[in-house]
Design a protein around this motif. Structure first.
Motif, PDB file in Angstrom:
ATOM      1  N   ALA A   1     -51.977  15.644   9.624  1.00  0.00           N
ATOM      2  CA  ALA A   1     -50.625  15.193   9.285  1.00  0.00           C
ATOM      3  C   ALA A   1     -49.583  16.032  10.001  1.00  0.00           C
ATOM      4  O   ALA A   1     -49.676  17.261  10.043  1.00  0.00           O
ATOM      5  CB  ALA A   1     -50.410  15.255   7.782  1.00  0.00           C
ATOM      6  N   LEU A   2     -48.573  15.354  10.538  1.00  0.00           N
ATOM      7  CA  LEU A   2     -47.418  15.996  11.165  1.00  0.00           C
ATOM      8  C   LEU A   2     -46.185  15.689  10.318  1.00  0.00           C
ATOM      9  O   LEU A   2     -45.672  14.563  10.346  1.00  0.00           O
ATOM     10  CB  LEU A   2     -47.225  15.464  12.593  1.00  0.00           C
ATOM     11  N   PRO A   3     -45.695  16.653   9.542  1.00  0.00           N
ATOM     12  CA  PRO A   3     -44.466  16.409   8.770  1.00  0.00           C
ATOM     13  C   PRO A   3     -43.256  16.351   9.710  1.00  0.00           C
ATOM     14  O   PRO A   3     -43.132  17.178  10.625  1.00  0.00           O
ATOM     15  CB  PRO A   3     -44.383  17.627   7.846  1.00  0.00           C
ATOM     16  N   VAL A   4     -42.369  15.386   9.505  1.00  0.00           N
ATOM     17  CA  VAL A   4     -41.156  15.277  10.313  1.00  0.00           C
ATOM     18  C   VAL A   4     -39.951  15.120   9.404  1.00  0.00           C
ATOM     19  O   VAL A   4     -40.065  14.722   8.241  1.00  0.00           O
ATOM     20  CB  VAL A   4     -41.242  14.083  11.301  1.00  0.00           C
ATOM     21  N   GLN A   5     -38.805  15.434   9.966  1.00  0.00           N
ATOM     22  CA  GLN A   5     -37.540  15.252   9.256  1.00  0.00           C
ATOM     23  C   GLN A   5     -36.721  14.213   9.995  1.00  0.00           C
ATOM     24  O   GLN A   5     -36.576  14.270  11.228  1.00  0.00           O
ATOM     25  CB  GLN A   5     -36.775  16.578   9.180  1.00  0.00           C
ATOM     26  N   VAL A  48     -47.821  10.656  10.703  1.00  0.00           N
ATOM     27  CA  VAL A  48     -46.464  11.159  10.867  1.00  0.00           C
ATOM     28  C   VAL A  48     -45.782  10.977   9.518  1.00  0.00           C
ATOM     29  O   VAL A  48     -45.544   9.849   9.073  1.00  0.00           O
ATOM     30  CB  VAL A  48     -45.718  10.416  11.987  1.00  0.00           C
ATOM     31  N   VAL A  49     -45.517  12.100   8.851  1.00  0.00           N
ATOM     32  CA  VAL A  49     -45.140  12.068   7.441  1.00  0.00           C
ATOM     33  C   VAL A  49     -43.630  12.292   7.285  1.00  0.00           C
ATOM     34  O   VAL A  49     -43.121  13.391   7.529  1.00  0.00           O
ATOM     35  CB  VAL A  49     -45.924  13.129   6.641  1.00  0.00           C
ATOM     36  N   TYR A  50     -42.928  11.222   6.875  1.00  0.00           N
ATOM     37  CA  TYR A  50     -41.534  11.331   6.468  1.00  0.00           C
ATOM     38  C   TYR A  50     -41.430  11.603   4.962  1.00  0.00           C
ATOM     39  O   TYR A  50     -40.494  12.242   4.505  1.00  0.00           O
ATOM     40  CB  TYR A  50     -40.796  10.021   6.734  1.00  0.00           C
TER      41      TYR A  50
END
Length: 562
Positions: free
Chosen positions: A213-217, A307-309
């Motif tokens: 998982a890649l957390p993004v803002q 891709v985690v929003y």
């Protein structure tokens, strides 16, 4: 202090005297310790033991700045010999630390260690390192990040960066698979899944909960440093609902362009920007799948990461990637890659070398062969299937051991042949010769190599990698190479600068470089099954006339050959 790696970074100052003027050259020295050891991992519902560096899969990331040096002490705790290669690092005058087994060194024996001196020069962006002995690179690999010099910024901005390594996973012991295939003259079984940062991801068995998982803002831009460490397959990659902006490839900048997917060959790296500009109520999969436009078997699975929003998304969307046989999609992407600046190469060059790239067969000399017509599979460059030696080529060259190797023809056999219009199993072409053959070039010569794909055997794309150099891709087209086609497709203004290039199925591609790095440099297909079968040669660049244009002396502790 600019960077710290494993606690020790030394600033180094050197002075060059040129035409009576002193120049101060400053770079940092980084020290790493790589422990090669067997480690247990569970993937696809099963546990197995794999070879790792420092117990990690993928391995640790090396971080330096442009022009730095890294000393990597590799301790081999495995039961067999291993070498490490620094893919895309030119290693000026220093093939001793380049790493390919039996080309520039013999393997590091079990219980022994060797310290590689990795000399960075003009590379900038993302490269990678990997094992370069047998098939050990399947689990022994990691990224190299080369930042610009202090005070220098690229022509793009981002808020954070993430390494994305595409790999694959084999349930069975890979050495067992390779040996079993070799015993009957065929390719090993394909992998059981692909991976993103070591995880197969959704929809693979027992993989949803462990998906990377890649957390993004929302609103931020992320630099994705993508490495294709897959063993035998070119890959499509994309992220649901998001465009990517390509900004670099193989440790060099490209002109920026937007795309909904990329196509990346084994050995290549690509820097892309991801802007988190979609609905924050949802999450999105990044995914990778095969580009395999041939009749050869391939892993038909997909791999994915998140891709985690939002930790509680209303939905998770999956990207639509091109089909595995969509050659037009692959060409559409690669044709957009250009240099970030105008380089204006000269039209002339000192020598053109034309190399045919073929999948072949050899008469069966085993108890039984399961290849086509009862033969065993082979591959070749200019109809010669490379045979490895018991002593490495670099030592044979520097010690003048005559008879270790011969010269590879600088042009294909059978002049006038249309290499894209040959019957697959034509007996005149299907059987190559075998030998340890090299290309010898004088220092300082400007060289053009034309790689010509053929219709022999099982035609497909081939990712060709040249150690010790980056080169300009000045032209490519389908069909047989001709001067007319060459002139129509020639790009001397802004050709991309790479170290690994895809030779198109039944087409050609032309590259240019100046032979300004003396030494012994491996040239090979980056499909592991093809280099194993002989799709390789060695480029020997003779010393120049000065100490600064000649090989560095061999290091202390170079692994012994036996």
């Amino acid at each position: 202090m600019r960077l710290k790696n494993l606690g020790l970074v030394l600033g180094f100052l050197g002075f060059w005297l040129l035409y009576g003027v002193s120049f101060c050259i400053a770079y940092d020295v980084h020290h790493y310790s790589f422990i090669l050891k067997e480690t247990n991992f569970t993937r696809l519902c099963e546990e197995k033991t794999i070879l790792t560096v420092n117990g990690m899969f993928p391995g640790p990331t090396i971080r330096v700045r442009k022009g730095d040096r890294a000393f990597v002490n590799v301790h081999n705790h495995a039961d067999y010999g291993v070498t490490i290669h620094w893919h895309g690092v030119k290693q000026p005058r220093n093939p001793w630390s380049d790493g390919p087994e039996n080309i520039t060194q013999c393997p590091i024996k079990p219980g022994k260690n060797f310290t590689y001196e990795v000399i960075f020069s003009d590379e900038e962006g993302t490269l990678w390192w990997h094992a370069h002995s047998n098939w050990t690179r399947a689990t022994v690999h990691g990224a190299i990040i080369i930042y610009p010099d202090v005070g220098v910024t690229p022509n793009y901005t981002y808020n954070a960066e993430e390494v994305i390594i595409l790999g694959d996973w084999y349930k069975e012991n890979l050495t067992t698979l390779v040996n079993a295939a070799a015993a009957v003259g065929i390719d090993p079984n394909v992998s059981d899944s692909y991976t993103i940062n070591g995880q197969p991801g959704y929809p693979n068995n027992c993989s949803t909960e462990t998906t990377y998982a890649l957390p993004v803002q929302e609103g931020n831009t992320y630099l994705l440093r993508i490495v294709n460490a897959v063993m035998n397959t070119e890959m499509f990659f994309g992220i649901a609902k998001h465009n990517l902006t390509v900004v670099g490839q193989d440790g060099a900048y490209t002109s920026k362009f937007d795309t909904s997917y990329i196509m990346i060959t084994p050995g290549q790296t690509m820097d892309v920007l991801l802007t988190a500009n979609q609905s924050p109520a949802d999450n999105y999969y990044m995914a990778a799948s095969s580009f395999a436009a041939s009749d050869a078997p391939y892993d038909e699975t997909n791999t994915s990461a998140l891709v985690v929003y939002n930790n509680s998304p209303s939905s998770i969307l999956y990207p639509q990637l091109p089909l595995p046989n969509n050659t037009n999609a692959a060409i559409s992407f690669t044709s957009q890659i250009k240099n970030s600046e105008s380089v204006n190469l000269q039209e002339g060059f000192d020598e053109r070398i034309i190399i045919t790239v073929s999948a072949n067969q050899l008469p069966c000399d085993l108890d039984k062969c399961d290849g086509p017509q009862g033969n065993k599979l082979s591959t070749s460059l200019n109809n010669v299937s490379y045979v490895s030696t018991s002593i490495d080529i670099l030592q044979a060259y520097t010690r003048g051991l005559l008879g270790t190797y011969e010269e590879l023809p600088h042009n294909p056999p059978f002049p006038g042949t249309n290499w894209t219009n040959i019957e697959r199993d034509d007996p005149e072409y299907i059987f190559p010769s075998q030998g340890t053959k090299v290309l010898t070039i004088d220092y300082g010569k400007s060289i053009e190599i034309v790689y010509q794909g053929t219709s022999i055997g099982n035609p497909e794309n081939h990712p060709l990698h040249l150690h010790g150099y980056s080169f300009y891709v000045v032209g490519t087209a389908s069909g047989n190479f001709t001067e007319e086609a060459y002139k129509e497709n020639l790009n001397l203004d802004n050709p991309p600068k790479v170290n690994t290039v895809g030779v198109p199925k039944s087409g050609w591609i032309a590259i240019r470089f100046v032979a300004n790095n003396p030494g012994v440099w491996f040239m090979h297909c980056h499909f592991e099954r093809h280099v194993t079968l002989g799709m390789a040669t060695v480029l020997i660049v003779r010393n120049g006339t000065t100490e600064e244009t000649s090989l560095l002396p061999p290091p202390v502790g170079l692994p012994e050959c036996s």
